[in-house]
Design a protein around this motif. Structure first.
Motif, mmCIF file in Angstrom:
data_model
loop_
_atom_site.group_PDB
_atom_site.id
_atom_site.type_symbol
_atom_site.label_atom_id
_atom_site.label_comp_id
_atom_site.label_asym_id
_atom_site.label_seq_id
_atom_site.Cartn_x
_atom_site.Cartn_y
_atom_site.Cartn_z
ATOM 1 N N ALA A 244 18.870 -1.361 5.817
ATOM 2 C CA ALA A 244 20.093 -1.319 5.004
ATOM 3 C C ALA A 244 21.328 -1.355 5.898
ATOM 4 O O ALA A 244 22.306 -2.078 5.623
ATOM 5 C CB ALA A 244 20.097 -0.073 4.125
ATOM 6 N N ALA A 245 21.275 -0.605 7.001
ATOM 7 C CA ALA A 245 22.422 -0.574 7.920
ATOM 8 C C ALA A 245 22.633 -1.958 8.537
ATOM 9 O O ALA A 245 23.775 -2.433 8.650
ATOM 10 C CB ALA A 245 22.190 0.480 9.011
ATOM 11 N N ALA A 246 21.544 -2.615 8.914
ATOM 12 C CA ALA A 246 21.656 -3.947 9.523
ATOM 13 C C ALA A 246 22.203 -4.951 8.515
ATOM 14 O O ALA A 246 23.021 -5.817 8.865
ATOM 15 C CB ALA A 246 20.297 -4.397 10.049
ATOM 16 N N ALA A 247 21.744 -4.848 7.268
ATOM 17 C CA ALA A 247 22.218 -5.786 6.240
ATOM 18 C C ALA A 247 23.718 -5.593 6.008
ATOM 19 O O ALA A 247 24.485 -6.559 5.964
ATOM 20 C CB ALA A 247 21.431 -5.593 4.945
ATOM 21 N N SER A 248 24.140 -4.345 5.889
ATOM 22 C CA SER A 248 25.579 -4.090 5.688
ATOM 23 C C SER A 248 26.386 -4.594 6.870
ATOM 24 O O SER A 248 27.464 -5.181 6.703
ATOM 25 C CB SER A 248 25.829 -2.593 5.463
ATOM 26 O OG SER A 248 25.293 -2.187 4.224
ATOM 27 N N ALA A 249 25.847 -4.401 8.072
ATOM 28 C CA ALA A 249 26.576 -4.818 9.283
ATOM 29 C C ALA A 249 26.705 -6.340 9.360
ATOM 30 O O ALA A 249 27.633 -6.850 9.991
ATOM 31 C CB ALA A 249 25.858 -4.288 10.526
ATOM 32 N N ALA A 250 25.774 -7.050 8.722
ATOM 33 C CA ALA A 250 25.795 -8.524 8.800
ATOM 34 C C ALA A 250 26.753 -9.155 7.790
ATOM 35 O O ALA A 250 26.958 -10.364 7.807
ATOM 36 C CB ALA A 250 24.380 -9.061 8.576
ATOM 37 N N CYS A 251 27.348 -8.337 6.919
ATOM 38 C CA CYS A 251 28.203 -8.887 5.859
ATOM 39 C C CYS A 251 29.586 -9.265 6.392
ATOM 40 O O CYS A 251 30.155 -8.546 7.202
ATOM 41 C CB CYS A 251 28.408 -7.861 4.740
ATOM 42 S SG CYS A 251 26.906 -7.471 3.844
ATOM 43 N N ALA A 252 30.097 -10.392 5.905
ATOM 44 C CA ALA A 252 31.494 -10.765 6.168
ATOM 45 C C ALA A 252 32.089 -11.251 4.855
ATOM 46 O O ALA A 252 32.444 -12.409 4.707
ATOM 47 C CB ALA A 252 31.550 -11.852 7.235
ATOM 48 N N ALA A 268 24.969 -4.680 -0.429
ATOM 49 C CA ALA A 268 24.032 -5.560 0.284
ATOM 50 C C ALA A 268 22.933 -4.731 0.945
ATOM 51 O O ALA A 268 21.753 -5.109 0.916
ATOM 52 C CB ALA A 268 24.782 -6.396 1.324
ATOM 53 N N GLY A 269 23.301 -3.610 1.516
ATOM 54 C CA GLY A 269 22.313 -2.739 2.147
ATOM 55 C C GLY A 269 21.334 -2.167 1.140
ATOM 56 O O GLY A 269 20.119 -2.127 1.368
ATOM 57 N N VAL A 270 21.869 -1.731 0.014
ATOM 58 C CA VAL A 270 21.015 -1.157 -1.036
ATOM 59 C C VAL A 270 20.039 -2.209 -1.555
ATOM 60 O O VAL A 270 18.836 -1.956 -1.721
ATOM 61 C CB VAL A 270 21.881 -0.607 -2.192
ATOM 62 C CG1 VAL A 270 21.003 -0.132 -3.348
ATOM 63 C CG2 VAL A 270 22.790 0.515 -1.695
ATOM 64 N N LEU A 271 20.556 -3.424 -1.791
ATOM 65 C CA LEU A 271 19.688 -4.487 -2.309
ATOM 66 C C LEU A 271 18.607 -4.842 -1.300
ATOM 67 O O LEU A 271 17.460 -5.105 -1.664
ATOM 68 C CB LEU A 271 20.522 -5.734 -2.643
ATOM 69 C CG LEU A 271 21.513 -5.589 -3.793
ATOM 70 C CD1 LEU A 271 22.364 -6.853 -3.907
ATOM 71 C CD2 LEU A 271 20.806 -5.327 -5.117
ATOM 72 N N ALA A 272 18.973 -4.871 -0.009
ATOM 73 C CA ALA A 272 17.996 -5.195 1.032
ATOM 74 C C ALA A 272 16.849 -4.176 1.006
ATOM 75 O O ALA A 272 15.670 -4.538 1.044
ATOM 76 C CB ALA A 272 18.665 -5.210 2.398
#
Ligand SMILES: Cc1cc2nc3c(=O)[nH]c(=O)nc-3n(C[C@H](O)[C@H](O)[C@H](O)COP(=O)(O)OP(=O)(O)OC[C@H]3O[C@@H](n4cnc5c(N)ncnc54)[C@H](O)[C@@H]3O)c2cc1C
Ligand code: FES
Ligand code: FES
Lengths: 287, 162
Positions: A244-252, A268-272
């Motif tokens: 979840a942390a990685a997914a959130s970090a990848a968002c722009a 995005a993190g929650v969905l991942a």
């Protein structure tokens, strides 16, 4: 405007390549006709590819499935083989629009319309799907991930179109899932979305993972750090938190009326996390 | 713009028409063929009032070009009744007061028939999802669901007898 209905891929390529001005492929038309009506585009030529032999078919190929570019969501949903092998791809595609839109919409159209929020795209990228492109130099294969270039733009060259998309074979104990967030339960555009594809070993440990996010950047985002967080785990709490942390970090993402940057990043993190749990369970994993 | 000549099949009958290359099937049906059952609510695929069957699939005719009808099989609301005998869905909509202004009704009937042809006994939830692309500004939907379920039950009964 001229309407053409080529009977072969070669004829389509010639039409697409030779016409000057604005040329558009017509798949299901569920984006194109809306854009024409609103005056967003006024094509000089529309090339209806739905009468090219084989383009409406789903064929088994090398343990996977080759999905013709004109196969609608409704037709894909009726194909038990694809739905069993790639349930996340099927659910992403089938989230598009209503029953009526499903009767016409295609995955290739969703991909080539190149909306950052296209619902079919993240699961295709997670699946390592490969588009077969016909063009002036013959046919070539291209990973789906390399097709979107930015909102409304693709890497396809003049004269090229997608004739099919290959969903590859997969080993046993493998599955995928797609989730999107929308403010209502039907008929809306993704505020954020995520697809996860997993392969497990016989002990339930994740050996291969692919994570793709939609609607949080100009094009679909492959989150390699999220995949690494899952590999070697059994989708336990620490691995899911790292994902979840990685997914959130990848968002722009952008701020717009449907979601703020902060909201999209968080969701995005929650969905991942949730998509990974679903894919893990579908692949037969038990915790 | 050069007109195109199109040969198609509508409700089982051969039909021919001329249309502009960018004209929608909905406009052809309504303005050239006098089949005004399909309605234009939005013209952008959102409301379902223009629903027809195209080669066995439910579609919005506002998002289909008339030219695409060449060689196709189209079914519209006009083909639902058999002569003067209403289809059970049509009768149920009257009996259950499932319409007010009626603008959404042809599209909903075509869509509901498409579902019952696939699934004669849908759950309310499946029915509501199936009809999510058919907007109605009048009824509040509950009576529509009740009418379709009543018609479905009647059609199942008729089949059991046959
Ligand atoms: C009411 C409604 C609801 C919708 N809901 C959603 C939704 O929830 N999620 C979502 O993602 N989208 C949604 N859409 C958008 C649209 O339905 C999808 O993007 C759909 O997948 C487009 O596919 P199509 O075959 O209809 O594309 P078309 O309209 O035929 O084409 C779209 C674009 O791609 C190009 N193209 C099409 N096929 C090819 C090909 N084979 N090769 C090269 N270029 C090609 C066209 O030239 C055009 O530029 C919705 C649309 C409507 C009308
Ligand atoms: S008029 Fe076609 S969907 Fe509204
Ligand atoms: S009865 Fe008026 S829109 Fe449905």
């Amino acid at each position: 405007m001229r309407y053409a209905r080529p009977a072969t891929a070669a004829e389509a390529v010639t039409l697409l390549g030779q016409q000057a001005g604005i040329v558009r492929v017509l798949g299901g038309g569920t984006d194109l006709l809306v854009q024409m009506r609103s005056g967003m585009i006024e094509p000089d030529l529309v090339v209806d590819i739905k009468h090219i032999p084989g383009i409406n078919e789903i064929r088994a190929e090398a343990g996977g499935f080759r999905v013709g570019a004109a196969v609608s969501g409704a037709a894909l949903g009726d194909h038990a083989g694809v739905c069993a092998l790639w349930p996340g791809v099927a659910e992403g595609f089938q989230l598009i629009g209503s029953t009526q839109v499903q009767g016409r919409a295609t995955m290739a159209g969703n991909l080539c319309n190149a909306s950052p929020a296209g619902d079919a795209v993240p699961a295709l990228v997670a699946a390592e799907a490969v588009a077969r492109i016909e063009g002036p130099e013959g046919a070539r294969d291209c990973p789906v991930a390399a097709i979107p270039a930015g909102p409304g733009r693709t890497t396809l060259k003049k004269g090229e179109f997608i004739s099919s998309i290959l969903l590859p074979a997969r080993p046993e104990r493998a599955s995928d899932a797609y989730l999107r967030f929308i403010p209502r339960t039907e008929m809306d555009i993704a505020v954020a979305s995520c697809a996860v594809s997993l392969v497990l070993d016989s002990a339930g440990t994740i050996t291969v993972a692919r994570v793709a996010l939609g609607a949080v950047a100009p094009t679909v985002v492959l989150v390699e750090a999220g995949a690494s967080a899952l590999v070697g785990s059994k989708a336990g709490v620490p691995a899911l938190a790292a994902l979840a942390a990685a997914a959130s970090a990848a968002c722009a993402p952008i701020d717009d009326k449907r979601g703020t940057i902060e909201f999209r990043t968080e969701v995005a993190g929650v969905l991942a996390r949730r998509a990974a749990e679903t894919a893990y369970a579908r692949a037969g994993g038990r915790k | 713009m050069k007109s195109l000549q199109v040969s198609t099949t509508i409700n089982g009958d051969a039909a021919e028409f001329l249309c502009a290359p960018d004209e929608t099937l909905l406009d052809v049906l309504r303005n050239r063929l006098g089949l005004t059952g399909a309605k234009e609510g939005c013209g952008t695929g959102d409301c379902g009032a223009c629903s027809v069957m195209l080669n066995g699939r439910l579609v919005c005719s506002c998002l289909v070009l008339g030219a695409e009808a060449e060689g196709a099989e189209i079914a519209t609301i006009e083909g639902l009744a058999e002569g003067d005998v209403l289809h059970p869905l049509q009768q149920a909509f009257i009996d259950h007061a499932a319409l007010q202004c009626g603008v959404c009704t042809p599209g909903i009937l075509v869509a509901a028939k498409a579902l019952l042809d696939r699934d004669p006994d849908p759950s309310d939830e499946a029915l509501r999802y199936w009809l999510a692309g058919n907007l109605c500004r009048c009824t509040g939907y509950d009576k529509i669901i009740a009418a379709v379920q009543a018609a479905a039950a009647e059609m199942r009964g008729a089949r059991d007898v046959a």
